[in-house]
Design a protein around this motif. Structure first.
Motif, short mmCIF file in Angstrom:
data_model
loop_
_atom_site.label_atom_id
_atom_site.label_comp_id
_atom_site.label_asym_id
_atom_site.label_seq_id
_atom_site.Cartn_x
_atom_site.Cartn_y
_atom_site.Cartn_z
N GLU A 94 13.37 -3.81 3.90
CA GLU A 94 12.12 -3.83 3.14
C GLU A 94 10.92 -3.98 4.07
OE1 GLU A 94 9.40 -3.77 -0.08
OE2 GLU A 94 11.36 -2.91 0.30
N SER A 95 11.04 -4.81 5.09
CA SER A 95 9.96 -4.97 6.06
C SER A 95 9.67 -3.64 6.76
CB SER A 95 10.34 -6.04 7.09
OG SER A 95 9.39 -6.08 8.13
N VAL A 96 10.72 -2.93 7.13
CA VAL A 96 10.54 -1.64 7.79
C VAL A 96 9.95 -0.63 6.82
CG1 VAL A 96 11.75 0.29 8.91
CG2 VAL A 96 12.36 -2.07 9.48
N ARG A 97 10.40 -0.63 5.57
CA ARG A 97 9.86 0.28 4.56
C ARG A 97 8.35 0.07 4.40
NH1 ARG A 97 7.86 0.73 -0.16
NH2 ARG A 97 8.02 -1.47 -0.68
N LEU A 98 7.93 -1.18 4.39
CA LEU A 98 6.50 -1.49 4.25
C LEU A 98 5.70 -1.01 5.47
CD1 LEU A 98 6.80 -5.03 2.65
CD2 LEU A 98 6.04 -2.92 1.51
N LEU A 99 6.27 -1.13 6.66
CA LEU A 99 5.61 -0.60 7.86
C LEU A 99 5.46 0.92 7.78
CD1 LEU A 99 7.42 -2.65 10.66
CD2 LEU A 99 5.02 -2.87 9.96
N ILE A 100 6.53 1.58 7.34
CA ILE A 100 6.52 3.04 7.23
C ILE A 100 5.48 3.48 6.21
CG2 ILE A 100 7.89 5.01 6.42
CD1 ILE A 100 10.35 3.51 7.68
N ALA A 101 5.41 2.77 5.09
CA ALA A 101 4.47 3.13 4.01
C ALA A 101 3.03 2.75 4.34
CB ALA A 101 4.91 2.46 2.71
N GLY A 102 2.82 1.98 5.40
CA GLY A 102 1.49 1.54 5.76
C GLY A 102 1.00 0.36 4.94
N GLU A 103 1.91 -0.29 4.21
CA GLU A 103 1.56 -1.44 3.38
C GLU A 103 1.63 -2.75 4.16
OE1 GLU A 103 3.92 -1.28 -0.20
OE2 GLU A 103 3.53 0.86 -0.41
N ARG A 104 2.11 -2.67 5.38
CA ARG A 104 2.17 -3.81 6.29
C ARG A 104 1.91 -3.27 7.69
NH1 ARG A 104 7.32 -7.44 5.84
NH2 ARG A 104 6.20 -8.15 4.01
N GLY A 105 1.31 -4.07 8.52
CA GLY A 105 1.02 -3.64 9.88
C GLY A 105 -0.22 -2.78 9.94
N PRO A 106 -0.47 -2.19 11.10
CA PRO A 106 -1.72 -1.45 11.32
C PRO A 106 -1.75 -0.04 10.74
CG PRO A 106 -0.39 -1.37 13.29
CD PRO A 106 0.34 -2.27 12.32
N GLY A 107 -0.62 0.45 10.21
CA GLY A 107 -0.56 1.82 9.72
C GLY A 107 -0.26 2.79 10.86
N GLY A 108 -0.17 4.05 10.51
CA GLY A 108 0.06 5.07 11.53
C GLY A 108 1.48 5.15 12.04
N PHE A 109 2.46 4.67 11.24
CA PHE A 109 3.86 4.77 11.65
C PHE A 109 4.20 6.24 11.89
CE2 PHE A 109 8.46 4.46 11.33
CZ PHE A 109 8.72 3.23 11.92
#
Length: 179
Positions: A94-109
């Motif tokens: 789920e944490s990785v999914r949120l990074l990929i979706a740009g819902e967590r972290g700086p975006g731009g995955f």
């Protein structure tokens, strides 16, 4: 010299047959374990060489010196799934999914290399590793060979598909490779 471990996917006659088992060793592949899984033939190598590239390229040449044998690709194509990323970083899916979706972290995955609408998306390991390192100061446990691994696989794929193209198509596509 360093020990390099890799697996090559092999097309052609059964290398485990009585007729070819000696040919494998005589070709120089006495550091390979030949096997088959789900109808796919492979050669697991533990090869001493100065570089990963040299280890793989010599193994390909040696296997292909056996009549009818063609190396299709490295088994590790340098691609990772969301589950792979989670496992290699110690994060939850789920944490990785949120990074990929740009819902967590700086975006731009990095974008996936497969259809982004697919349930089974894959990413280039080296791109994900660079993004994680630059944006989250997190390591993917990537290997130094990621780029050469990807280039070797691309070359083997190109070689496979090129055989099915006519001269004009090959000439047209050469501009992509040479640029």
């Amino acid at each position: 010299m360093t020990a390099h471990t890799f697996t090559l996917i092999v097309d052609g006659p059964d290398l485990q047959s009585d007729e070819l088992i000696d040919d494998v060793h005589e070709a120089g592949c006495d550091d390979a374990l030949i096997g088959r899984a789900d109808g796919i033939q492979f050669a697991d190598f533990d090869r001493e060489a100065d570089t990963f590239q040299y280890a793989v390229l010599t193994a390909v040449a040696e296997l292909e010196s056996i009549a009818g044998i063609n190396v299709a690709r490295l088994a590790d194509a340098g691609l990772v799934s969301m589950a792979d990323i989670a496992a290699r970083t110690g994060r939850t899916r789920e944490s990785v999914r949120l990074l990929i979706a740009g819902e967590r972290g700086p975006g731009g995955f990095p974008p996936p290399v497969t259809d982004p609408r697919s349930r089974y998306r894959l990413w280039r390991s080296d791109e994900v590793a660079a993004w994680l390192r630059e944006n989250l100061n997190t390591l993917l446990n990537d290997t130094a060979e990621d780029h050469i691994r990807a280039a070797i696989n691309a070359s083997l794929e190109l070689r496979h598909h090129r055989a099915h193209l006519n001269d004009a198509e090959r000439t047209d596509l050469r501009t992509l490779v040479d640029s």
